[in-house]
Design a protein around this motif. Structure first.
Motif, PDB file in Angstrom:
ATOM      1  N   ALA B  30      25.691  13.461 -22.735  1.00 36.31           N
ATOM      2  CA  ALA B  30      25.886  12.122 -23.589  1.00 36.31           C
ATOM      3  C   ALA B  30      27.048  12.143 -24.404  1.00 36.31           C
ATOM      4  N   ASP B  49      31.236  20.991 -30.661  1.00 42.59           N
ATOM      5  CA  ASP B  49      30.402  21.368 -29.794  1.00 42.59           C
ATOM      6  C   ASP B  49      29.916  22.769 -30.675  1.00 42.59           C
ATOM      7  N   LYS B  50      28.429  22.976 -30.711  1.00 45.20           N
ATOM      8  CA  LYS B  50      27.895  24.409 -31.239  1.00 45.20           C
ATOM      9  C   LYS B  50      28.381  25.437 -30.245  1.00 45.20           C
ATOM     10  N   SER B  56      27.595  24.289 -22.145  1.00 49.49           N
ATOM     11  CA  SER B  56      26.347  24.388 -23.503  1.00 49.49           C
ATOM     12  C   SER B  56      25.617  23.200 -23.179  1.00 49.49           C
ATOM     13  N   ALA B  58      21.497  21.488 -21.961  1.00 45.03           N
ATOM     14  CA  ALA B  58      20.517  21.744 -20.610  1.00 45.03           C
ATOM     15  C   ALA B  58      21.178  21.416 -19.716  1.00 45.03           C
ATOM     16  N   THR B  59      21.995  20.384 -19.639  1.00 45.72           N
ATOM     17  CA  THR B  59      22.358  19.915 -18.165  1.00 45.72           C
ATOM     18  C   THR B  59      23.461  20.964 -17.720  1.00 45.72           C
ATOM     19  N   GLN B  65      18.969  15.716 -11.482  1.00 42.39           N
ATOM     20  CA  GLN B  65      18.545  14.619 -10.510  1.00 42.39           C
ATOM     21  C   GLN B  65      18.917  13.545 -11.627  1.00 42.39           C
ATOM     22  N   ALA B 156      27.950  21.394 -35.942  1.00 42.49           N
ATOM     23  CA  ALA B 156      27.921  20.495 -37.141  1.00 42.49           C
ATOM     24  C   ALA B 156      26.548  20.957 -38.039  1.00 42.49           C
ATOM     25  N   ALA B 191      23.594  15.762 -30.209  1.00 41.99           N
ATOM     26  CA  ALA B 191      23.462  17.204 -30.257  1.00 41.99           C
ATOM     27  C   ALA B 191      22.357  17.558 -29.415  1.00 41.99           C
ATOM     28  N   ASP B 209      19.119  19.914 -34.237  1.00 46.43           N
ATOM     29  CA  ASP B 209      20.024  19.567 -35.555  1.00 46.43           C
ATOM     30  C   ASP B 209      20.352  18.091 -35.602  1.00 46.43           C
ATOM     31  N   ASP B 353      19.603  13.051 -25.560  1.00 46.27           N
ATOM     32  CA  ASP B 353      18.298  13.590 -25.961  1.00 46.27           C
ATOM     33  C   ASP B 353      18.171  13.479 -27.529  1.00 46.27           C
ATOM     34  N   SER B 369      15.290  12.876 -13.799  1.00 47.93           N
ATOM     35  CA  SER B 369      16.198  11.675 -13.509  1.00 47.93           C
ATOM     36  C   SER B 369      16.526  10.743 -14.481  1.00 47.93           C
ATOM     37  N   ASN B 371      16.312  11.291 -17.908  1.00 44.18           N
ATOM     38  CA  ASN B 371      17.070  11.831 -19.078  1.00 44.18           C
ATOM     39  C   ASN B 371      18.604  11.756 -18.751  1.00 44.18           C
ATOM     40  N   ALA B 372      18.877  12.067 -17.651  1.00 44.67           N
ATOM     41  CA  ALA B 372      20.182  12.031 -17.114  1.00 44.67           C
ATOM     42  C   ALA B 372      20.920  10.843 -17.271  1.00 44.67           C
TER      43      ALA B 372
HETATM   44  C1  LIG Z   1      15.729  23.065 -16.793  1.00 43.96           C
HETATM   45  C2  LIG Z   1      15.858  21.752 -17.156  1.00 43.96           C
HETATM   46  C3  LIG Z   1      16.229  20.979 -15.909  1.00 43.96           C
HETATM   47  C4  LIG Z   1      16.204  19.398 -16.274  1.00 43.96           C
HETATM   48  N1  LIG Z   1      16.275  18.526 -15.136  1.00 43.96           N
HETATM   49  C5  LIG Z   1      16.448  17.255 -15.177  1.00 43.96           C
HETATM   50  C6  LIG Z   1      16.610  16.520 -14.310  1.00 43.96           C
HETATM   51  O1  LIG Z   1      16.471  16.852 -12.922  1.00 43.96           O
HETATM   52  N2  LIG Z   1      17.094  15.104 -14.199  1.00 43.96           N
HETATM   53  C7  LIG Z   1      16.972  14.646 -15.631  1.00 43.96           C
HETATM   54  O2  LIG Z   1      17.396  13.460 -15.773  1.00 43.96           O
HETATM   55  N3  LIG Z   1      17.015  15.328 -16.735  1.00 43.96           N
HETATM   56  C8  LIG Z   1      16.721  16.874 -16.483  1.00 43.96           C
HETATM   57  N4  LIG Z   1      16.651  17.659 -17.568  1.00 43.96           N
HETATM   58  C9  LIG Z   1      16.907  16.912 -18.833  1.00 43.96           C
HETATM   59  C10 LIG Z   1      18.572  16.866 -19.275  1.00 43.96           C
HETATM   60  O3  LIG Z   1      18.884  18.162 -18.908  1.00 43.96           O
HETATM   61  C11 LIG Z   1      18.833  16.346 -20.611  1.00 43.96           C
HETATM   62  O4  LIG Z   1      18.241  15.161 -20.848  1.00 43.96           O
HETATM   63  C12 LIG Z   1      20.261  16.158 -20.634  1.00 43.96           C
HETATM   64  O5  LIG Z   1      20.911  17.416 -20.784  1.00 43.96           O
HETATM   65  C13 LIG Z   1      20.682  15.432 -22.052  1.00 43.96           C
HETATM   66  O6  LIG Z   1      22.183  15.467 -22.485  1.00 43.96           O
HETATM   67  P1  LIG Z   1      22.526  15.476 -23.699  1.00 43.96           P
HETATM   68  O7  LIG Z   1      24.001  15.256 -23.482  1.00 43.96           O
HETATM   69  O8  LIG Z   1      21.968  14.733 -24.642  1.00 43.96           O
HETATM   70  O9  LIG Z   1      22.201  16.934 -24.305  1.00 43.96           O
HETATM   71  P2  LIG Z   1      22.624  18.423 -23.690  1.00 43.96           P
HETATM   72  O10 LIG Z   1      23.083  18.378 -22.531  1.00 43.96           O
HETATM   73  O11 LIG Z   1      21.324  19.400 -24.193  1.00 43.96           O
HETATM   74  O12 LIG Z   1      23.972  18.934 -24.648  1.00 43.96           O
HETATM   75  C14 LIG Z   1      23.679  18.563 -26.023  1.00 43.96           C
HETATM   76  C15 LIG Z   1      25.068  19.575 -26.559  1.00 43.96           C
HETATM   77  O13 LIG Z   1      25.169  19.471 -28.120  1.00 43.96           O
HETATM   78  C16 LIG Z   1      25.606  20.584 -28.553  1.00 43.96           C
HETATM   79  N5  LIG Z   1      24.833  20.891 -29.904  1.00 43.96           N
HETATM   80  C17 LIG Z   1      23.735  21.181 -30.447  1.00 43.96           C
HETATM   81  N6  LIG Z   1      23.598  21.101 -31.539  1.00 43.96           N
HETATM   82  C18 LIG Z   1      24.839  20.825 -32.197  1.00 43.96           C
HETATM   83  C19 LIG Z   1      25.628  20.845 -33.482  1.00 43.96           C
HETATM   84  N7  LIG Z   1      24.683  20.921 -34.531  1.00 43.96           N
HETATM   85  N8  LIG Z   1      26.844  20.828 -33.480  1.00 43.96           N
HETATM   86  C20 LIG Z   1      27.434  20.479 -32.633  1.00 43.96           C
HETATM   87  N9  LIG Z   1      27.065  20.580 -31.126  1.00 43.96           N
HETATM   88  C21 LIG Z   1      25.715  20.747 -31.101  1.00 43.96           C
HETATM   89  C22 LIG Z   1      24.829  21.711 -27.491  1.00 43.96           C
HETATM   90  O14 LIG Z   1      25.634  22.829 -27.628  1.00 43.96           O
HETATM   91  C23 LIG Z   1      25.056  20.944 -26.377  1.00 43.96           C
HETATM   92  O15 LIG Z   1      26.325  21.379 -25.741  1.00 43.96           O
HETATM   93  C24 LIG Z   1      16.609  18.852 -17.446  1.00 43.96           C
HETATM   94  C25 LIG Z   1      16.417  19.945 -18.616  1.00 43.96           C
HETATM   95  C26 LIG Z   1      16.227  21.014 -18.302  1.00 43.96           C
HETATM   96  C27 LIG Z   1      16.187  21.989 -19.622  1.00 43.96           C
END
Ligand SMILES: Cc1cc2nc3c(=O)[nH]c(=O)nc-3n(C[C@H](O)[C@H](O)[C@H](O)COP(=O)(O)OP(=O)(O)OC[C@H]3O[C@@H](n4cnc5c(N)ncnc54)[C@H](O)[C@@H]3O)c2cc1C
Ligand code: SF4
Ligand code: SF4
Lengths: 107, 535
Positions: B30, B49-50, B56, B58-59, B65, B156, B191, B209, B353, B369, B371-372
């Motif tokens: 994201a 990034d933290k 870092s 979940a992805t 997927q 942050a 985050a 956070d 997220d 799927s 979420n991604a």
């Molecule tokens: C095991 C597993 C399998 C999954 N499989 C699927 C799937 O098949 N299909 C699907 O659609 N979704 C799946 N998901 C969900 C998907 O991974 C997440 O929805 C997706 O990663 C969200 O992306 P994001 O960028 O919002 O968050 P994230 O990828 O989690 O990234 C958040 C980032 O923010 C940083 N951060 C956190 N706090 C702070 C702060 N205070 N200051 C600065 N940086 C910070 C973190 O270090 C991290 O780098 C899965 C999740 C898990 C755990």
């Protein structure tokens, strides 16, 4: 617990693991290999292993307990670099970057 | 202009101070898509990034997927209809259409950038899934090459506001020491969600956070009752990849089959059994060697723990447990006011997220799927809107020198708070099988804890990140249970033992606001065209 082994003989002190570890487990040293400083913060994500250019790291999958592994033991079982090889990040396994078979999973 | 900033204290001068148009907090998908989109419009962007942008979140370690559906009307119709019932009809087609469009476009860009998508037997690229390390390494490279400043290990801890607008953020330099401060015309919170340091794959950096920082400046949350996502993992490891468990059967210790237990529909049977006895699994439905090979090639990380223990998951029984993934594979988060991914606070946007995913999947995300896709699309929407907002304001960051709060001592051990919060959110008989009495008792304990530590500051710099994470998890737990108490029905993943059915009178979203006192209000949903499915 988790990140268990850093092979100080093969480590090149590049500190990539210090950079990429999301939970800041390693600590760079003024000289020599980094320390596994905060082992209990390890989330067993295997990222340090993937980025270590010389396969000097080994993460034990158990997130909750220490298993006391040794460099020799991990070598013997040929586990150093095994995950990197599996995803095609090793120079001998490049073709594996293209093997994502999700689309072939039986529905 | 020299107006006092909210969120600051006059005591410490930041070691790093940067001014930019858009600050992106979080470098998962994201955050990366947000940063790229904002930069492409001409904004000067900083991404903090933290951990490390690229490894870092979940992805990066899990891989995903993706809800990648070609713009064929029939395929799109099936895709949109597929989850509406499961999500309790809290999604909206007015969101699904643009999210599907943006995801399709963006994943195609990944291919243009050289992501190694596999090909089928006809030589056609298959773009429904990405390997995490590969995908996020590429995203980091794109972000870097776009001229965006990346600050790794710069968590942050607070947003800065000026006259009701968000004008930047401050935080800690986890490796270099000291503090940082970024003044920005607009901020995108990306985050991630909150998995309460359960060690679920890649999730320990995800401590809510962004929810706490948002709520502190007055942003609302939505869907926090949809936060009871538990993933299956081997008991001896924390790899919470669950898709392949649909090839598994589940057993008792004596190897007798647990009828009805399964990864998707039968997960509650697993949970129920775990309340009284251990559960074992075996991937014995995979069948042929050919299928087993496909499974291995699809998810190399799933097999890492087994290979390291010399366990053959296709033939050996292994113990499993359910690990909390909270909102990471739940759907709650900051409420968005529209397709531009703005929150109710001017200058503050949210994506991935960090934002509620109800608009596309209601109260359930299940087998991924969505979420991604949400992270990709909302990242892009938020980045574009934040850049436009920032660029249209003249000298948005001209507010004089700023300082950042210096932690002072209150003698609180963050580890104790974290443990206390985990004791409330991990147990299946509080969080998975929800009842009024258990939720209320738990919320009372959490509220009492908040009174003590909600505003506390840390003992020293080493503690301050941990304390902040503990506070964020505590706030998230309180949001979850406040909403869960208010929804007196079972809908989406929110399961009330005392109200086991979906109640048509509660076909609305629950919007939360406030921190010391959390207020709840209802918001109507217009799901658009949908067919009433037989439940
Ligand atoms: C095991 C597993 C399998 C999954 N499989 C699927 C799937 O098949 N299909 C699907 O659609 N979704 C799946 N998901 C969900 C998907 O991974 C997440 O929805 C997706 O990663 C969200 O992306 P994001 O960028 O919002 O968050 P994230 O990828 O989690 O990234 C958040 C980032 O923010 C940083 N951060 C956190 N706090 C702070 C702060 N205070 N200051 C600065 N940086 C910070 C973190 O270090 C991290 O780098 C899965 C999740 C898990 C755990
Ligand atoms: S496995 Fe992950 S959390 Fe543990 S040391 Fe390696 S990179 Fe850090
Ligand atoms: S990444 Fe590998 S080689 Fe580099 S410092 Fe870490 S252990 Fe040593």
């Amino acid at each position: 617990m988790m990140i268990e082994v850093l092979d100080t003989d093969t480590c090149t002190d590049c500190n990539l693991c210090v950079q990429v570890c999301p939970t800041n487990v390693f600590q760079a040293q003024p000289e020599g290999p980094p320390l596994i400083k905060r082992q209990d913060a390890c989330q067993t994500c295997f990222m340090c292993e993937l980025y270590c250019p010389v396969d000097a790291l080994y993460v034990e999958p158990d997130a909750d307990a220490v298993h006391g592994l040794t460099v020799e033991g991990v070598h013997e079982r040929q586990l150093f670099g095994s995950y990197r090889k599996a995803i095609g990040w090793h120079k001998d396994t490049r073709h594996r970057r293209l093997i994502d078979d999700h689309f072939r999973l039986p529905q | 202009m020299n107006v006092p900033l909210q969120g600051l204290d006059e005591t410490t001068v930041a070691a790093v101070e940067i001014a930019c148009d858009v600050l992106v907090i979080g470098g998962g998908p994201a955050g990366c898509w947000a940063a790229l989109e904002a930069a492409s419009i001409g904004a000067k962007v900083v991404l903090v990034d933290k951990g490390y942008c690229g490894s870092s979140g979940a992805t990066a370690s899990a891989g995903t997927q993706i809800w990648y559906v070609p713009p064929d009307p029939a395929e799109r119709e099936v895709a949109m209809a597929s989850r509406e019932a499961m999500g309790g009809y809290l999604s909206e087609r007015s969101w699904m259409v643009p999210v599907l469009d943006k995801t399709f476009e963006s994943v195609n860009r990944l291919a243009d950038w050289g992501y190694p998508f596999p090909r089928n037997d006809n030589g056609e690229e298959q773009r429904i899934s990405v390997q995490g390390p590969e995908y996020m390494r590429l995203m980091r490279r794109r972000v870097k090459n776009a001229g965006i400043t990346i600050l790794d290990h710069h968590p942050a801890t607070q947003l800065l506001t000026l006259e009701g607008r968000v004008v930047g953020a401050g935080g800690l330099r986890r490796q270099a020491g000291g503090h940082w401060l970024v003044k920005a015309g607009a901020v995108v919170l990306a985050a991630g969600g909150c998995a309460f340091m359960s060690k679920a794959l890649g999730c320990d950096v995800l401590t809510g956070d962004g929810y706490l920082m948002g709520a502190e400046v007055g942003a609302e949350l939505s869907g926090m009752e949809f936060s009871s996502a538990y993933a299956i993992s081997p008991a001896f490891a924390s790899v919470t990849k669950t898709a392949l468990y649909r090839f598994a059967q589940f057993y008792r210790k004596d190897h007798s089959l647990i009828e009805g237990a399964g990864s998707a529909r039968g997960r509650s049977i697993i949970a129920r059994t775990l309340l009284s006895e251990p559960v074992f699994a075996r991937l014995d439905l995979a069948g042929t060697d050919e299928v087993k090979a496909i499974l291995r090639r699809a998810q190399p990380n799933f097999f890492v723990p087994f290979d390291r223990r010399d366990i053959d998951p296709f033939t050996d029984f292994f113990e499993v447990k359910l690990r909390l993934e909270g909102t990471v594979r739940g759907t709650g988060g900051l409420r968005l006011t529209g397709l531009d991914c703005s929150t109710t606070v001017p200058g503050l946007y949210a994506a991935g997220d960090n934002a509620t995913r109800e608009p596309i999947c209601g109260g359930f995300t299940g087998g991924g799927s969505h979420n991604a896709a949400w992270a990709i699309a909302t990242g892009a929407f938020a980045g574009a809107a934040a850049a436009a907002y920032s660029l249209q304001r003249v000298s948005a960051t001209d507010f004089g020198p700023a300082c950042i709060a210096l932690p002072d001592t209150k003698g609180i051990d963050p580890a104790e708070i974290i443990k206390a919060v985990q004791d409330e959110v991990f147990p299946l008989d509080i969080n998975y099988f929800r009842t009024h009495s258990a939720l209320l008792a738990s919320l009372k304990r959490l509220d009492a804890l908040w009174e003590n530590v909600g505003r506390a500051t840390a003992l020293n710099e080493d503690h301050s990140l941990n304390l902040r994470q503990a506070q964020a998890m505590l706030a998230t737990a309180r949001f979850m249970y406040r909403a869960a108490l208010s929804r007196t029905e079972t809908r989406g993943m929110h399961r009330r033992e005392d109200y086991p059915t979906q109640n048509p009178d509660q076909h609305h979203r629950l919007i939360l606001s406030g921190l010391d006192h959390i207020a709840v209000r209802q918001e109507a949903v217009d799901p658009g065209a949908y067919k009433e499915a037989a439940e």
